[in-house]
Enzyme design. Structure first.
Site, PDB file in Angstrom:
ATOM      1  CB  SER A   1      25.015  -8.226  26.722  1.00  0.00           C
ATOM      2  OG  SER A   1      26.251  -7.904  26.105  1.00  0.00           O
TER       3      SER A   1
ATOM      4  CB  CYS B   1      18.626 -24.005  19.081  1.00  0.00           C
ATOM      5  SG  CYS B   1      19.672 -24.152  17.609  1.00  0.00           S
TER       6      CYS B   1
ATOM      7  N   GLY C   1      24.059 -15.640  15.064  1.00  0.00           N
ATOM      8  CA  GLY C   1      25.028 -14.607  15.385  1.00  0.00           C
ATOM      9  C   GLY C   1      26.420 -15.176  15.559  1.00  0.00           C
TER      10      GLY C   1
END
Length: 312
Positions: free
Chosen positions: A10, A128, A162
């Protein structure tokens, strides 16, 4: 009727993916959002929009009433956690789409090799940097006889990285380099990631270097431009930053290729920029946006093909 999916994780990536599904998908719907922090923004947003949630990880997901109806599970946690998740999910008959660098299943880049792996129970989204650059390496490969070497440098805003991204830096470099070889078609690959602390935050930038033999500049350029248009179908903010650049190295001026030695051929340099759609993450976080967009495109293609559910 839409196909139910679940997201494990999440954090930034999982939350952005959830919002993309809710806002843009005509064939997928959220069946569950899974985390380990009851106070995470992702779980709170999911609950507010009526999505079943659990903060007890995979164990909590399997206990939800709607677990049996979930066909696809996205894992946006970490490489280490994914290995355990995958075994249980596959055993329960779920299609797994892995957004971590764990690489339990085959590497999948939607515009390059997705249809080859639709029978796999676990599909890995590489990284990514891989999603942004492997299509370019593949574009050069299809227009040449061989790509001797491929190297990418992915520059992202430090603010877009993050805890999960930072914990997977080592896996990023190894997994992306393998993806350049396995999916992109380069005989040797190398990946570098740069986290830039600049303010205001920079948009994701990628530089792709290939060294190839055979083919000509016009064919390579046309192949790259066509590939960019294909990626833009699911990542609208994906674009060339400037014209494709070429440099020839003949027998009298060979290039020293790592692990190969002095080699004649054509060096192609491509500068990319990836701007995010800003569904949840800021527009500068194109590195995260291209991952969620690629995962969504892969899941929708799998549902259309394997479950026969066409978008209305």
């Amino acid at each position: 009727m839409k196909t139910k999916v679940a997201i494990i994780g999440s954090g930034n990536i999982g939350t952005d993916l959830m919002i993309k599904i809710q806002r843009t998908s005509e064939i997928l719907e959220m069946g569950a959002m899974v985390g380990i922090d009851a106070n995470s923004d992702g779980l709170q947003r999911a609950a507010e929009s009526g999505v079943p949630i659990t903060h007890e990880g995979l164990d909590g997901l399997t206990r939800l009433d709607g677990y049996a109806d979930i066909k696809v599970v996205f894992d946006a946690t970490s490489a280490g956690a994914h290995k355990a998740h995958s075994e249980r999910l596959v055993a329960d008959g779920k299609q797994v789409i892995d957004l971590t660098p764990a690489a339990v299943g085959p590497f999948v880049v939607p515009v390059v090799n997705m249809d080859e792996h639709l029978n796999e129970t676990n599909m890995n989204m590489v990284t990514c940097g891989g999603q942004a650059t492997i299509p370019i390496v593949a574009a050069v490969r299809r227009a040449t006889d061989r790509v001797v070497y491929g190297e990418i440098v992915a520059s992202i805003s430090s603010k877009s990285a993050g805890p999960g991204t930072r914990a997977n830096i080592d896996e990023f470099t190894v997994t992306t380099a393998k993806g350049i070889e396995i999916v992109g078609g380069a005989e040797r690959g190398k990946a570098i990631i740069v986290m830039n602390p600049a303010e205001p935050p920079m948009i994701m930038r990628d530089t792709v270097y290939t060294f190839s033999q055979g083919g000509d500049e016009n064919a390579i350029r046309d192949s790259i431009l066509a590939m960019v248009k294909e990626v833009q179908k699911y990542v609208p903010g994906y674009r060339l930053k400037q014209e494709v650049q070429f440099e020839k190295f003949g027998d009298n001026q060979k290039l020293n290729i790592p692990d190969v030695g002095l080699t004649a051929g054509l060096k192609t340099t491509v500068f990319l920029e990836v701007e995010g759609a800003a569904h949840y993450l800021p527009a500068y976080a194109g590195n995260l946006d291209i991952m969620t967009s690629s995962a969504l495109a892969t899941a929708e293609r799998w549902v259309e093909t394997k479950l026969g559910e066409k978008a209305a």
